[in-house]
Scaffold this motif. Structure first.
Motif, PDB file in Angstrom:
ATOM      1  N   LYS A  99      10.795   9.869   2.039  1.00 14.82           N
ATOM      2  CA  LYS A  99       9.832  10.516   1.647  1.00 14.82           C
ATOM      3  C   LYS A  99       9.748  11.319   0.265  1.00 14.82           C
ATOM      4  CE  LYS A  99       6.084  13.741   3.518  1.00 14.82           C
ATOM      5  NZ  LYS A  99       5.624  14.676   4.428  1.00 14.82           N
ATOM      6  N   TYR A 102      12.457   8.464  -5.153  1.00 13.11           N
ATOM      7  CA  TYR A 102      12.136   7.399  -5.815  1.00 13.11           C
ATOM      8  C   TYR A 102      13.240   6.225  -5.655  1.00 13.11           C
ATOM      9  CZ  TYR A 102       8.562  10.465  -7.808  1.00 13.11           C
ATOM     10  OH  TYR A 102       7.466  11.313  -8.159  1.00 13.11           O
ATOM     11  N   PRO A 104      15.240   3.242  -6.773  1.00 10.43           N
ATOM     12  CA  PRO A 104      15.196   2.729  -7.963  1.00 10.43           C
ATOM     13  C   PRO A 104      14.575   0.969  -7.892  1.00 10.43           C
ATOM     14  CG  PRO A 104      17.626   3.495  -7.486  1.00 10.43           C
ATOM     15  CD  PRO A 104      16.629   3.651  -6.506  1.00 10.43           C
ATOM     16  N   TYR A 109       8.130   5.228  -7.714  1.00  8.48           N
ATOM     17  CA  TYR A 109       7.568   6.323  -8.552  1.00  8.48           C
ATOM     18  C   TYR A 109       6.352   5.901  -9.170  1.00  8.48           C
ATOM     19  CZ  TYR A 109       7.481   8.138 -13.420  1.00  8.48           C
ATOM     20  OH  TYR A 109       7.344   8.791 -14.291  1.00  8.48           O
ATOM     21  N   THR A 110       5.990   4.498  -9.574  1.00  2.45           N
ATOM     22  CA  THR A 110       4.751   3.909 -10.083  1.00  2.45           C
ATOM     23  C   THR A 110       3.540   4.060  -9.008  1.00  2.45           C
ATOM     24  OG1 THR A 110       5.251   1.643  -9.268  1.00  2.45           O
ATOM     25  CG2 THR A 110       5.773   2.338 -11.598  1.00  2.45           C
ATOM     26  N   TYR A 111       3.679   4.012  -7.774  1.00  5.60           N
ATOM     27  CA  TYR A 111       2.596   4.404  -6.953  1.00  5.60           C
ATOM     28  C   TYR A 111       2.242   6.058  -7.084  1.00  5.60           C
ATOM     29  CZ  TYR A 111       1.579   0.029  -4.452  1.00  5.60           C
ATOM     30  OH  TYR A 111       1.347  -1.170  -3.876  1.00  5.60           O
ATOM     31  N   ALA A 113       2.925   7.847  -9.494  1.00  4.04           N
ATOM     32  CA  ALA A 113       2.251   7.900 -10.606  1.00  4.04           C
ATOM     33  C   ALA A 113       0.745   7.480 -10.617  1.00  4.04           C
ATOM     34  CB  ALA A 113       2.960   7.224 -12.055  1.00  4.04           C
ATOM     35  N   GLY A 116      -1.039   9.470  -7.174  1.00  2.00           N
ATOM     36  CA  GLY A 116      -0.795  10.854  -6.842  1.00  2.00           C
ATOM     37  C   GLY A 116      -0.644  11.246  -5.538  1.00  2.00           C
ATOM     38  N   GLN A 309      23.412   4.618  -5.130  1.00  2.00           N
ATOM     39  CA  GLN A 309      22.800   4.622  -6.357  1.00  2.00           C
ATOM     40  C   GLN A 309      22.401   6.090  -6.574  1.00  2.00           C
ATOM     41  OE1 GLN A 309      20.381   0.787  -6.988  1.00  2.00           O
ATOM     42  NE2 GLN A 309      20.129   1.423  -5.081  1.00  2.00           N
ATOM     43  N   SER A 310      22.344   6.149  -7.976  1.00  2.02           N
ATOM     44  CA  SER A 310      21.612   7.477  -8.450  1.00  2.02           C
ATOM     45  C   SER A 310      20.340   7.511  -8.846  1.00  2.02           C
ATOM     46  CB  SER A 310      22.711   8.050  -9.555  1.00  2.02           C
ATOM     47  OG  SER A 310      22.371   7.167 -10.612  1.00  2.02           O
ATOM     48  N   THR A 311      19.505   8.328  -8.466  1.00  2.00           N
ATOM     49  CA  THR A 311      18.230   8.237  -8.863  1.00  2.00           C
ATOM     50  C   THR A 311      17.508   9.754  -8.853  1.00  2.00           C
ATOM     51  OG1 THR A 311      16.006   7.535  -8.124  1.00  2.00           O
ATOM     52  CG2 THR A 311      17.397   8.108  -6.432  1.00  2.00           C
ATOM     53  N   ILE A 312      16.189   9.914  -8.520  1.00  2.00           N
ATOM     54  CA  ILE A 312      15.847  11.354  -8.617  1.00  2.00           C
ATOM     55  C   ILE A 312      14.933  11.551  -7.374  1.00  2.00           C
ATOM     56  CG2 ILE A 312      15.945  11.466 -11.085  1.00  2.00           C
ATOM     57  CD1 ILE A 312      13.078  10.938 -11.421  1.00  2.00           C
ATOM     58  N   ASN A 316      12.021  15.677  -9.522  1.00  3.06           N
ATOM     59  CA  ASN A 316      12.792  15.256 -10.672  1.00  3.06           C
ATOM     60  C   ASN A 316      14.364  15.754 -10.517  1.00  3.06           C
ATOM     61  OD1 ASN A 316      10.748  13.954 -11.777  1.00  3.06           O
ATOM     62  ND2 ASN A 316      10.070  15.385 -13.051  1.00  3.06           N
TER      63      ASN A 316
ATOM     64  N   ASP B 264      16.890  -0.456 -11.954  1.00  3.21           N
ATOM     65  CA  ASP B 264      17.223   0.591 -13.094  1.00  3.21           C
ATOM     66  C   ASP B 264      17.213   1.949 -12.569  1.00  3.21           C
ATOM     67  OD1 ASP B 264      16.525  -1.744 -15.122  1.00  3.21           O
ATOM     68  OD2 ASP B 264      14.347  -1.625 -14.579  1.00  3.21           O
ATOM     69  N   LEU B 265      18.263   2.671 -12.612  1.00  2.00           N
ATOM     70  CA  LEU B 265      18.535   3.896 -12.123  1.00  2.00           C
ATOM     71  C   LEU B 265      17.522   4.890 -12.976  1.00  2.00           C
ATOM     72  CD1 LEU B 265      22.307   3.731 -11.354  1.00  2.00           C
ATOM     73  CD2 LEU B 265      20.458   2.780 -10.064  1.00  2.00           C
ATOM     74  N   MET B 266      17.285   5.784 -12.147  1.00  2.21           N
ATOM     75  CA  MET B 266      16.506   7.059 -12.605  1.00  2.21           C
ATOM     76  C   MET B 266      17.148   8.240 -13.077  1.00  2.21           C
ATOM     77  SD  MET B 266      12.902   6.496 -10.442  1.00  2.21           S
ATOM     78  CE  MET B 266      11.884   7.250 -11.501  1.00  2.21           C
ATOM     79  N   ALA B 268      16.380  12.324 -14.799  1.00  2.00           N
ATOM     80  CA  ALA B 268      15.278  13.125 -15.320  1.00  2.00           C
ATOM     81  C   ALA B 268      15.717  14.514 -16.037  1.00  2.00           C
ATOM     82  CB  ALA B 268      14.284  13.686 -14.038  1.00  2.00           C
ATOM     83  N   ASN B 271      13.319  17.507 -16.886  1.00  2.00           N
ATOM     84  CA  ASN B 271      11.969  17.027 -16.085  1.00  2.00           C
ATOM     85  C   ASN B 271      11.263  15.870 -16.942  1.00  2.00           C
ATOM     86  OD1 ASN B 271      11.336  18.160 -14.011  1.00  2.00           O
ATOM     87  ND2 ASN B 271       9.762  19.664 -14.639  1.00  2.00           N
ATOM     88  N   GLN B 284       6.949  -1.651 -12.357  1.00  2.00           N
ATOM     89  CA  GLN B 284       7.603  -1.816 -10.967  1.00  2.00           C
ATOM     90  C   GLN B 284       6.346  -1.962  -9.982  1.00  2.00           C
ATOM     91  OE1 GLN B 284       9.947   1.676 -11.518  1.00  2.00           O
ATOM     92  NE2 GLN B 284      11.741   0.454 -12.270  1.00  2.00           N
ATOM     93  N   ILE B 287       2.925  -2.050 -11.473  1.00  2.00           N
ATOM     94  CA  ILE B 287       2.410  -0.839 -12.086  1.00  2.00           C
ATOM     95  C   ILE B 287       3.154  -0.712 -13.273  1.00  2.00           C
ATOM     96  CG2 ILE B 287       1.494   1.391 -11.664  1.00  2.00           C
ATOM     97  CD1 ILE B 287       0.915   0.706  -8.712  1.00  2.00           C
ATOM     98  N   SER B 288       2.773   0.038 -14.275  1.00  2.00           N
ATOM     99  CA  SER B 288       3.593   0.322 -15.366  1.00  2.00           C
ATOM    100  C   SER B 288       4.427   1.699 -15.076  1.00  2.00           C
ATOM    101  CB  SER B 288       2.802   0.751 -16.687  1.00  2.00           C
ATOM    102  OG  SER B 288       1.685   1.904 -16.573  1.00  2.00           O
TER     103      SER B 288
END
Lengths: 358, 358, 358, 358
Positions: A99, A102, A104, A109-111, A113, A116, A309-312, A316, B264-266, B268, B271, B284, B287-288
């Motif tokens: 939930k 994001y 990878p 992330y793009t949805y 963005a 919202g 894997q590493s992500t955020i 963030n 593509d790992l993320m 931040a 922030n 992705q 969507i950009s």
């Protein structure tokens, strides 16, 4: 124009998230009087279904198509054809840990963005489950196109670094449904399967290439300038989840050829126009020339891997992620009916347009 | 839907044959109040113009753009912007011998099949001269997008078998307009020019690859499902004359990567969301994501060659043909502004859409 | 979707302001092989032209149509047909006093609200001069529809309070072009002309009603639900400057009838389906039934009057205004060819659609 | 373009026949984050429902809307919103006698002409039951427009020859839901009800007029030229079953006025622009001016009457018909929520467009 409709005269609008009530769509513009062979539609759907074999995800989502309108006594009436496939295997708990993360190279992330807000369950609208609706509509287009003897044959040409090394002929297409990877060459298929199994052990995933042949398209289809036949095929293919590239005819390899090698010379024995080669892939100036249309579609490896894997997260902050769930090592074999479906949507739309103007 | 319109909210409709009165178009949906820098528009047009150098066709078609409406006191009014470029260098005699012949791998045969009638002069509507109108509209889109600091940088990455071998950086873009082939690496450019000259002597032609970077696109552009950002970019590029393939981000090479390599790992820092790699090509789930968007476009070698070839005439009789006229050995360098223009049309349309929904 | 395009398969996009360089348009989707009778097109344009008689504005804007593309050796090629009409009689000085004033019931205030900028010369884009482009495209549609024996007959049925009192028959249409007000009944025409002359003396203006008959439309045209044939006709008519209402068949008068009076009973002598009345106006369930289609269009009185009126300027200060210029007392007679043109655009679009689906 | 979709940015595609499984639709382009008040949507649907009172048909089709996608935790996600309403009260036997008969002034003959096939049960797709989907989508548009304080108030202004004789004010709207005919004047409502009851005894039917006010629309909405605000409203209204005419502002009565009477003079007290009259109906040059928008819609009397009529069967033989079934004497009161819904679809679409361009 929020992106859920494909086509001009034969129009498909799809709906549904992977873990909502259902996925489905409305087909608007199907000519009346077409006999709907529901078994054919379901058979195409079954090819897309997960759980077909030992090498794809074992979820058994029966995926039965239900028609809600537009068909009366087995025939289309000219009214819109609505259909749906229930999401029987909803397990929202599976996804609660995603939930706030994001994943990878997913659309998470793009949805967020864009909208919202995000339905995080199983990728929501970004799930490949949306392609079910394309397969249903594409199957109906294929049924209609059969009267013109237009056929669609897609197959897996490459998985990871294993690729078909010899030419594929019409006679090879029969093999496609004989193996789990939908490769028309049995030996290559065996190697592909071995690679998939080995990659599964690593917790990793694979991409691949699907080739598709469209036979029987008459000369004259496609609109010049912006709506060239191959431009529309390209868009249709690139709209499928995980696709990274599209080429038709000689494709990227055309770059290595000179004009004198690349040009398709013409002859006309007994008044029948023939092309001595087909680097054009059946399309010249954006319009079909009567030769077989063929193209390749490249798929990236599945983003959901079992390796950490590493992500955020959505605040963030860095987090590690490991996507367990039930995911395919390689979705490419299951994408074969989707490629055929999208190709059929494109060709049917252009056939109707051509009928309008002639 | 006869194919001469591109876009949903920023819409370009083009008209004109290579040897008619003029080519041009109408832009509908340009926001009001935009200052039109006519010099910029003309400069983009000039890049597309033949006769720029010793290696491209020496026709000097001045190609001045004339605006007919939609601009008042230097600013757009919100009304449609009509424009045209006169065909000053009409030499219909050049083409009379082509009236009854189908040139190999041209649109001659397919246009005849489609329309039953054909303006044979200089390929008529199938001529790349149509792309003039795209460059004008794309330049206006670029002017509008400048307020968002979105920029477009296309360049020639390969001609024939000569390709750029090292990574192209932002700083290399300045070199693009410094050489005749629009290649950002000077040494490679020299080799490309040499290849073109050698091929000209043979009477043959060459294809190539253009790469394009779009910087500054905010996250959230593109519509999921059918109108994915890369699907629309793909269609736009494939609609350009002589294009055979499109790939974005890792493209066809994705097939050779595993999921663990490709994702593509993320992270931040402070922030600010960052991607540690960009195999996604800035997109992705369609969507950009805010990273640079990049893609490759493959062009086939020009079909008009000076070497004799066998073909048929409109009565299906065999004939030999040798296309003399004034033709480029390689059109790829002149296509650079067209690629940028089409990319700008796509991005502007999605920007307007995103404004509508947010 | 900025509103300057009409149609789906036969698409017209128009451009141009009343005092810019030119007005014109692009027709996309005209079938190939149509012989363009330029005299017919010009004759339709001439009917719309100001300065035809003593009762309409004396500007003589020659209004010659120039075709720029899409026609080769007198026939359409399937390529887009671009055309323009130069604005020869530009007198921008006439309008300088209007720059900062909102004329009552004009588009001055609303254009400013919408675009924040306004080309005030002669109403700019809001000028009825835009309808020139509709007449050109409509004339081409009429030429194409002649092969199906579909004809369009519009006439002035009412001006101010003077209306035709008896039924109009096919035989009356010949009279329409015999008098300056395009009324098929000579006596009524005389009264209308007298009323116009009297109103001119007052410095005031008049509205009116145009009726239109479309004969020869086969059963089956129109798409049910949102794109009903009469809904599209209504939109097309309401898009014409100064139109306030549209009704077809029995129209508003249907309200005063009971079902038993209103229903059109059917019979079939010698297997030919007939309707014993035509309150349906040739359309049932949004689809043509083969009977004549007819409808009425109401025009408001012209807003530009020579009587002083109170209004505001662009700083919201009260000002008086008196519109002198050269304006018609009643534009309704000049709108007759526009009504026919828009009707032809609608019918041709639906004919092409029907061909696509059958 | 088979007619089952309405809108450009806020798009509704509907499906379903009166006696199939369900009716419903997909809304594509609803902004994300909108809270869906399901009770409001259902309340609007209930207003359309038959069986609300003694004067409308007593079928009790519960008509509960079910949402299938696009809403997550009560809010829209930006994904398409699919919904359906089951057809609970299917009684196909009712219609078997109509299978081979063309009912007068129904769509029976025209659908057969168009499609060559017909679902004869309860008019199939031509049934007004299709408007259920419009009411659902319109209610969602109304929810979104509430943030801009835009409201929709439709009411019955005339049934048969009984019409409202005095001006309707904002304060009268509260009365609309207090009587069965949705007339804001109680006394007139009583007369209308009496007329309906008397007509029911005769086995006959009645038409009527609905007026609609839209308050709160900001200046600047609507696209000039073809997509004028009132042209789109007109199309939307004319697409509703049984509608015969549309007029806005002064409408057909404008014909009886002179320019000096009809022009809406402007003033600006305290810098607030005002119109001293509103013959423009809130729209000038196709664009809203900030004043209330109002229009009238004329409905013909219901075609299904209990009086015997002569018609033909599908073999063109004469037959008599008497439509018993359960039919309304007058559908006009039930059309009130449909008018509001269609108006909301139009306004929302133009609002989104205006956001895009500004």
């Amino acid at each position: 124009m929020a992106g859920n409709t494909y086509g001009t005269l034969f129009k498909l609008t799809t709906f549904g998230e992977s873990h909502g009530t259902a996925v489905g769509g409305i087909i608007d513009g199907c000519p009346s009087g077409l006999i709907i062979d529901v078994d054919f539609v379901q058979a195409q759907l079954n090819k897309r279904r997960p759980g077909q074999s030992t090498i794809v995800t074992p979820r058994d989502e029966k995926d039965r198509v239900i028609f809600l309108s537009g068909i009366y006594e087995g025939k289309t009436t000219g009214a819109p054809i609505a259909f749906m496939v229930n999401n029987e295997d909803q397990q929202p708990k599976d996804y609660s840990h995603l939930k706030d993360t994001y994943r990878p190279s997913h659309a998470d992330y793009t949805y967020t963005a864009k909208y919202g807000i995000r339905d995080h369950r199983g990728s929501g609208r970004a799930s490949a489950r949306e392609t079910l609706s394309r397969v249903v509509a594409g199957a109906i287009a294929q049924l209609w196109l059969k009267q013109y003897k237009i056929s669609f044959n897609a197959y897996v040409a490459q998985i990871g670094n294993i690729k078909i090394s010899k030419t594929v002929n019409l006679s090879d297409f029969a093999e496609v449904e004989n193996n789990q990877v939908r490769c028309p060459h049995k030996d290559t298929a065996m190697q592909m399967i071995a690679l998939i199994k080995a990659t599964e052990v690593e917790g990793d995933t694979l991409g691949g290439i699907i080739s598709c042949y469209i036979n029987g398209v008459p000369p004259g289809l496609g609109e010049p300038v912006f709506d060239k036949l191959h431009a529309e095929l390209g868009k249709a293919m690139l709209s499928i989840n995980a696709v990274k590239g599209f080429e038709y005819g000689s494709g990227f390899n055309a770059v290595n050829m000179k004009g004198s090698e690349h040009n398709d010379l013409m002859s006309a024995e007994n008044n029948k126009v023939e092309f001595l080669s087909n680097h054009s892939g059946g399309i010249q100036g954006g319009i079909s020339n009567g030769a077989p249309i063929y193209f390749n579609v490249a798929f990236k490896p599945v983003s959901s891997i079992k390796i950490k894997q590493s992500t955020i997260d959505t605040n963030n902050n860095p987090v590690d992620i490991q996507v367990n769930g039930r995911h395919d090592v390689c979705v490419v074999p299951r994408a074969v009916p989707i490629i055929e479906a999208m190709a059929a949507l494109v060709i049917m739309d252009f056939m109707l347009l051509q009928k309008a103007y002639n």
